[in-house]
Design a protein around this motif. Structure first.
Motif, PDB file in Angstrom:
ATOM      1  N   SER A   1       0.744  -1.108   0.051  1.00 39.18           N
ATOM      2  CA  SER A   1       0.151  -0.019   0.107  1.00 39.18           C
ATOM      3  C   SER A   1       0.929   1.167  -0.078  1.00 39.18           C
ATOM      4  N   MET A   2       2.020   1.078   0.622  1.00 43.67           N
ATOM      5  CA  MET A   2       2.918   2.346   0.487  1.00 43.67           C
ATOM      6  C   MET A   2       3.198   2.730  -0.888  1.00 43.67           C
ATOM      7  N   LEU A   3       3.037   2.279  -1.904  1.00 46.83           N
ATOM      8  CA  LEU A   3       2.921   2.638  -3.194  1.00 46.83           C
ATOM      9  C   LEU A   3       1.906   3.201  -3.657  1.00 46.83           C
ATOM     10  N   HIS A   4       0.904   3.288  -3.059  1.00 46.68           N
ATOM     11  CA  HIS A   4      -0.404   3.769  -3.621  1.00 46.68           C
ATOM     12  C   HIS A   4      -1.234   4.982  -2.609  1.00 46.68           C
ATOM     13  N   PHE A   5      -1.090   4.713  -1.296  1.00 40.71           N
ATOM     14  CA  PHE A   5      -2.039   5.687  -0.822  1.00 40.71           C
ATOM     15  C   PHE A   5      -1.730   7.052  -0.812  1.00 40.71           C
ATOM     16  N   ARG A   6      -0.289   7.399  -0.569  1.00 37.53           N
ATOM     17  CA  ARG A   6       0.047   8.708  -0.460  1.00 37.53           C
ATOM     18  C   ARG A   6      -0.291   9.663  -1.852  1.00 37.53           C
ATOM     19  N   GLY A   7      -0.076   9.037  -2.788  1.00 34.55           N
ATOM     20  CA  GLY A   7      -0.277   9.733  -4.347  1.00 34.55           C
ATOM     21  C   GLY A   7      -1.626   9.367  -4.749  1.00 34.55           C
ATOM     22  N   GLY A   8      -2.380   8.120  -4.448  1.00 31.54           N
ATOM     23  CA  GLY A   8      -3.438   7.775  -5.108  1.00 31.54           C
ATOM     24  C   GLY A   8      -3.178   7.716  -6.642  1.00 31.54           C
ATOM     25  N   ARG A   9      -4.648   8.002  -7.261  1.00 34.81           N
ATOM     26  CA  ARG A   9      -4.487   7.655  -8.548  1.00 34.81           C
ATOM     27  C   ARG A   9      -3.757   8.769  -9.491  1.00 34.81           C
TER      28      ARG A   9
END
Length: 371
Positions: A144-152
């Motif tokens: 998830s660390m590659l997704h949540f901060r920046g999102g889409r």
């Protein structure tokens, strides 16, 4: 006899960097020390931190994350397709006295297909395994660390018009890395995840909804990503996840109890144990532990890695008793709420303080569980 992992007295993984390691990294960054020279210093410091962990009685031994600057970036940037930029925004890390610590964290972007093109932790694990007499533990960031901060917005729509393809590639890359570690002998793996803990914070949940993401759907998604990442692990490999509300120079980001994510997280994530922060009131009460199913352990992060004061045995035992009202004592373990140095900057305590606190952790665990 094979001991159950996570251990009764365990720890999250990172340790304060010795001064000579910090100096060597500065010289390396300035071009005054080559890669081989830096690794030689890292090797020496890791040997020392391994001996100190074993001397205080810990059974799960890490390399202190001495080869990293950030607990997550140094791993994720080695996946093909990931780029890192600095200074895009300022994170609001807060301290218990009400002050703030300014920090402009690295931001990761996905501009090409995600691929696992080389072992990431392999050589580091091999060195650690050769230095320990106990169980070597590898810590890596959760998917998830590659997704949540920046999102889409941080994931190229040209490369991944359908985010399901991104999730599939990300999980496949993790499976490849975990398979490599397993082949080398790794049997204790920890994934570090700030996002599931951030989703316990009402303000962060509101901001997440405002950008178009549903917090509950993300919780389901992040559980699925972990499950897909570890789908091929050996049966005797223990996998745990550590939830963190932010840990930078003794400052934090999020607050709020585990109630918003607990039922989904504890039951859907097919892992062996959860390292949970419980060092102060920001983490809420123990009631969410009622959702912990049989067969999984919860490592109670009752001790603080942010403050130098050593917790008393009486206070720790009282808190363990409180937790045991909601989850059986035999499913519980003890640790600090986070690492002592999630980034190379380290928390505001001395090296001696961290070892005194770990001695106390081992001491209390021995008295409570007799192990």
């Amino acid at each position: 006899m094979t001991e159950t992992r996570p251990f009764r007295a365990d720890h999250v993984g990172s340790f304060l960097r010795p001064a000579r390691l910090t100096e060597a990294r500065e010289r390396h960054a300035a071009g005054k020390l080559d890669d081989a020279g830096l690794r030689a210093v890292e090797d020496d410091c890791i040997r020392e931190v391994v001996k100190k962990q074993e001397a205080v009685g810990l059974k799960g031994i890490t390399d202190g994350e001495f080869r990293r600057t950030f607990f997550h970036v140094d791993f994720l940037e080695k996946l093909a397709g990931v780029s890192v930029t600095y200074g895009e925004f300022t994170a609001a890390f807060r301290k218990d006295d009400g002050s703030e610590v300014g920090f402009r964290p690295p931001t990761m972007h996905v501009e090409k297909p995600i691929r696992h093109v080389q072992p990431i932790q392999g050589a580091d694990y091999d060195f650690l395994a050769g230095a320990v007499t106990k169980t070597p533990k590898v810590c890596i960031p959760a998917p998830s660390m590659l997704h949540f901060r920046g999102g889409r917005q941080a994931i190229s729509e040209r490369v991944y018009p359908d985010l399901e393809d991104f999730y599939a590639d990300l999980a496949a890359a993790y499976r490849a890395e975990i398979d490599d570690l397993a082949r080398r002998g790794c049997r204790y793996l920890q994934m570090d995840d700030t996002n599931l803990a951030y989703l316990c914070d009402p303000k962060i949940r509101a901001r997440t909804e405002a950008r178009g993401d549903d917090p509950d759907s993300l919780t389901h998604l992040y559980c699925r990503l972990v499950n897909e990442a570890i789908a091929d692990r050996p049966k005797d490999m223990t996998v745990c996840v550590h939830l963190c509300r932010g840990n930078f120079k003794s400052a934090w980001v999020a607050e709020g109890g585990y109630e918003p994510v607990a039922e989904i997280l504890f039951n859907e994530m097919a892992i062996d144990g959860f390292f949970l922060e419980y060092d102060d009131e920001r983490s809420g009460d123990f009631a969410p532990l009622r959702f912990m199913p049989k067969g999984k352990r919860v490592v109670l992060g009752l001790m603080s890695s942010k403050r130098p004061e050593v917790e008393t045995k009486a206070a720790l035992k009282q808190r363990i008793d409180e937790a045991a009202r909601y989850v059986p004592l035999e499913q519980c373990c003890l640790s600090h709420q986070c690492g002592f140095s999630s980034t190379a900057h380290g928390n505001e305590l001395a090296e001696d303080d961290q070892w005194k606190k770990l001695e106390r952790c081992v001491e209390v665990a021995g008295e409570v569980w007799g192990e």
